[in-house]
Design a protein around this motif. Structure first.
Motif, PDB file in Angstrom:
ATOM      1  N   CYS A 221       0.883  -1.180   0.000  1.00 48.70           N
ATOM      2  CA  CYS A 221       0.000   0.000   0.000  1.00 48.70           C
ATOM      3  C   CYS A 221       0.909   1.215   0.000  1.00 48.70           C
ATOM      4  N   ARG A 222       1.415   1.547  -1.164  1.00 46.85           N
ATOM      5  CA  ARG A 222       2.512   2.497  -1.255  1.00 46.85           C
ATOM      6  C   ARG A 222       2.109   3.746  -2.043  1.00 46.85           C
ATOM      7  N   ASN A 223       2.462   4.904  -1.477  1.00 45.83           N
ATOM      8  CA  ASN A 223       2.297   6.191  -2.152  1.00 45.83           C
ATOM      9  C   ASN A 223       0.841   6.517  -2.456  1.00 45.83           C
ATOM     10  N   VAL A 224      -0.068   6.077  -1.598  1.00 46.96           N
ATOM     11  CA  VAL A 224      -1.478   6.428  -1.736  1.00 46.96           C
ATOM     12  C   VAL A 224      -2.017   7.073  -0.464  1.00 46.96           C
ATOM     13  N   LEU A 225      -1.515   6.668   0.699  1.00 39.10           N
ATOM     14  CA  LEU A 225      -2.030   7.194   1.958  1.00 39.10           C
ATOM     15  C   LEU A 225      -1.785   8.692   2.112  1.00 39.10           C
ATOM     16  N   ILE A 226      -0.802   9.215   1.403  1.00 41.59           N
ATOM     17  CA  ILE A 226      -0.479  10.635   1.518  1.00 41.59           C
ATOM     18  C   ILE A 226      -1.624  11.528   1.049  1.00 41.59           C
ATOM     19  N   TYR A 227      -2.582  10.969   0.322  1.00 40.38           N
ATOM     20  CA  TYR A 227      -3.692  11.773  -0.194  1.00 40.38           C
ATOM     21  C   TYR A 227      -4.904  11.772   0.742  1.00 40.38           C
ATOM     22  N   PHE A 228      -4.825  11.032   1.863  1.00 40.91           N
ATOM     23  CA  PHE A 228      -5.983  10.848   2.719  1.00 40.91           C
ATOM     24  C   PHE A 228      -5.821  11.546   4.059  1.00 40.91           C
ATOM     25  N   ALA A 229      -6.954  11.844   4.704  1.00 39.18           N
ATOM     26  CA  ALA A 229      -6.953  12.420   6.047  1.00 39.18           C
ATOM     27  C   ALA A 229      -6.454  11.378   7.049  1.00 39.18           C
ATOM     28  N   ALA A 230      -5.950  11.850   8.196  1.00 42.51           N
ATOM     29  CA  ALA A 230      -5.310  10.972   9.179  1.00 42.51           C
ATOM     30  C   ALA A 230      -6.235   9.870   9.667  1.00 42.51           C
ATOM     31  N   ASP A 231      -7.496  10.211   9.954  1.00 40.69           N
ATOM     32  CA  ASP A 231      -8.399   9.188  10.476  1.00 40.69           C
ATOM     33  C   ASP A 231      -8.715   8.130   9.426  1.00 40.69           C
ATOM     34  N   PHE A 232      -8.774   8.540   8.151  1.00 42.20           N
ATOM     35  CA  PHE A 232      -9.025   7.588   7.077  1.00 42.20           C
ATOM     36  C   PHE A 232      -7.804   6.682   6.877  1.00 42.20           C
ATOM     37  N   ALA A 234      -5.721   5.731   9.196  1.00 41.78           N
ATOM     38  CA  ALA A 234      -5.740   4.762  10.291  1.00 41.78           C
ATOM     39  C   ALA A 234      -6.777   3.679  10.036  1.00 41.78           C
ATOM     40  N   ASP A 235      -7.937   4.069   9.518  1.00 43.72           N
ATOM     41  CA  ASP A 235      -8.993   3.108   9.233  1.00 43.72           C
ATOM     42  C   ASP A 235      -8.543   2.108   8.162  1.00 43.72           C
ATOM     43  N   ILE A 236      -7.911   2.602   7.101  1.00 47.31           N
ATOM     44  CA  ILE A 236      -7.411   1.728   6.034  1.00 47.31           C
ATOM     45  C   ILE A 236      -6.410   0.725   6.597  1.00 47.31           C
ATOM     46  N   LEU A 237      -5.451   1.201   7.375  1.00 42.95           N
ATOM     47  CA  LEU A 237      -4.373   0.343   7.851  1.00 42.95           C
ATOM     48  C   LEU A 237      -4.871  -0.653   8.893  1.00 42.95           C
ATOM     49  N   ARG A 238      -5.876  -0.264   9.671  1.00 41.98           N
ATOM     50  CA  ARG A 238      -6.453  -1.210  10.630  1.00 41.98           C
ATOM     51  C   ARG A 238      -7.188  -2.332   9.888  1.00 41.98           C
ATOM     52  N   ARG A 239      -7.913  -1.969   8.847  1.00 40.73           N
ATOM     53  CA  ARG A 239      -8.632  -2.992   8.080  1.00 40.73           C
ATOM     54  C   ARG A 239      -7.665  -3.852   7.263  1.00 40.73           C
ATOM     55  N   MET A 240      -6.556  -3.254   6.825  1.00 33.34           N
ATOM     56  CA  MET A 240      -5.551  -4.073   6.140  1.00 33.34           C
ATOM     57  C   MET A 240      -4.908  -5.062   7.097  1.00 33.34           C
ATOM     58  N   ARG A 241      -4.707  -4.666   8.338  1.00 38.79           N
ATOM     59  CA  ARG A 241      -4.175  -5.619   9.316  1.00 38.79           C
ATOM     60  C   ARG A 241      -5.097  -6.824   9.446  1.00 38.79           C
ATOM     61  N   ASN A 242      -6.404  -6.569   9.448  1.00 39.99           N
ATOM     62  CA  ASN A 242      -7.364  -7.663   9.531  1.00 39.99           C
ATOM     63  C   ASN A 242      -7.404  -8.505   8.267  1.00 39.99           C
ATOM     64  N   SER A 243      -6.802  -7.994   7.176  1.00 38.46           N
ATOM     65  CA  SER A 243      -6.734  -8.743   5.925  1.00 38.46           C
ATOM     66  C   SER A 243      -5.430  -9.516   5.777  1.00 38.46           C
ATOM     67  N   LEU A 244      -4.541  -9.381   6.755  1.00 39.09           N
ATOM     68  CA  LEU A 244      -3.266 -10.093   6.705  1.00 39.09           C
ATOM     69  C   LEU A 244      -3.355 -11.410   7.465  1.00 39.09           C
ATOM     70  N   ASN A 245      -2.723 -12.439   6.926  1.00 34.17           N
ATOM     71  CA  ASN A 245      -2.524 -13.654   7.696  1.00 34.17           C
ATOM     72  C   ASN A 245      -1.617 -13.352   8.881  1.00 34.17           C
ATOM     73  N   LEU A 258       3.068   4.636   9.934  1.00 32.82           N
ATOM     74  CA  LEU A 258       1.829   4.317  10.633  1.00 32.82           C
ATOM     75  C   LEU A 258       1.371   5.490  11.492  1.00 32.82           C
ATOM     76  N   PRO A 259       0.088   5.805  11.494  1.00 33.00           N
ATOM     77  CA  PRO A 259      -0.426   6.785  12.450  1.00 33.00           C
ATOM     78  C   PRO A 259      -0.239   6.265  13.875  1.00 33.00           C
ATOM     79  N   ALA A 260      -0.032   7.177  14.811  1.00 30.87           N
ATOM     80  CA  ALA A 260       0.224   6.776  16.200  1.00 30.87           C
ATOM     81  C   ALA A 260      -0.921   5.960  16.775  1.00 30.87           C
ATOM     82  N   THR A 261      -2.143   6.206  16.290  1.00 32.60           N
ATOM     83  CA  THR A 261      -3.313   5.543  16.860  1.00 32.60           C
ATOM     84  C   THR A 261      -3.332   4.041  16.612  1.00 32.60           C
TER      85      THR A 261
END
Length: 288
Positions: A221-232, A234-245, A258-261
């Motif tokens: 997930c590279r060079n895309v998060l820079i276009y999003f707000a901080a809370d979004f 964090a939401d993307i990365l939390r859901r991606m964690r749930n998509s990882l084995n 990673l956002p601090a949250t």
């Protein structure tokens, strides 16, 4: 239609809100010129005079495909082969040996999020080909590589696996071009079937659920998060964690972190001077 009518402050704010809600992209206060460059042709084509009128037309579903066309125009599709190179070297030299040689995972699934016209997932497929060449005696099943993007036009281009001379020259060595591409007439190049067979493409808005994609061993997930707000982010990365084995890898862009949250949900590991990766700390969907 004058710029004053088209880009009055209230009009611009309406468009910013629409874009944020539609795909998570956050426009700055002074990006009117960017909007002008990217959607002026759409406004002229549909004889729309203001940004507010454009958003109203989209919300009314008056023109089929208009929403997708506007999002496509506003999405940054800048990409090239082996972007930043170090993460791809780390995949070949560290991550794949761990997953295949040490952990002996029977199959691998890799997700390239916001893949644009396909250079990243196809670069990943080339890396796997190079890994196989370095380990000829090791039995391994081809990984499943899935590229997703919000842009239908970019995905259509990716599925063709054909590129012009300029695209092929961006980030691709002569050796890799000769090894992995067939040259076509008129200066175009097509990827060989050995590279394309393990890659598939699906439309996905990162605001949507990822459940239908399944679980992955590696997520780019590279060079895309820079276009999003901080809370979004964090939401993307939390859901991606749930998509990882369990104990799998997330790779971000060179300027992303990673956002601090949610920093306690991943562990950072530096694989080289230029490459850090994140491993999911917690079981998917659970607590430690």
């Amino acid at each position: 239609m004058t710029d004053e009518q088209q880009f009055a402050a209230e009009d611009y704010q309406v468009f910013r809100t629409f874009l944020s809600q539609a795909c998570g992209i956050v426009l700055g206060d002074n990006k009117q010129y960017l909007v002008a460059n990217r959607i002026r042709r759409i406004l002229e084509e549909h004889q729309i005079t203001t940004l507010s009128a454009l958003v109203s037309r989209i919300n009314q579903h008056a023109v089929p495909g208009l929403r997708e066309k506007v999002i496509d125009a506003m999405t940054t599709n800048e990409t090239f082969w082996f972007r930043d190179s170090a993460p791809f070297d780390a995949l070949r030299d560290v991550i794949l040996p761990r997953l295949i040689l040490e952990e002996k995972r029977s199959s691998l699934r890799i997700w390239s999020a916001a893949c644009s016209s396909g250079q990243e997932p196809f670069s990943i497929s080339m890396i796997f080909e190079e890994f196989k060449a370095r380990h000829p005696g090791v039995f391994m099943r081809d990984p499943e590589i899935i590229g997703t993007d919000i842009s239908a036009s970019m995905l259509n281009n990716a599925r063709k696996a054909e590129y012009d001379g300029l695209s092929v020259s961006r980030g691709l060595s002569d050796a890799r071009r000769q090894m992995f591409f067939d040259e076509l007439p008129q200066g175009r190049f097509r990827l060989k079937s050995g590279i394309t067979k393990r890659v598939s493409f699906r439309p996905l808005n990162l605001q949507d659920t990822y459940g239908s994609l399944g679980r992955f061993d590696v997520i780019f997930c590279r060079n895309v998060l820079i276009y999003f707000a901080a809370d979004f982010k964090a939401d993307i990365l939390r859901r991606m964690r749930n998509s990882l084995n369990p104990d799998s890898y997330l790779l971000l862009g060179a300027s992303e972190s990673l956002p601090a949250t949610i920093s306690n949900e991943y562990s950072m590991e530096r694989l080289s001077v230029h490459t850090s990766v994140y491993r999911n700390q917690l079981p998917p969907g659970g607590k430690a």
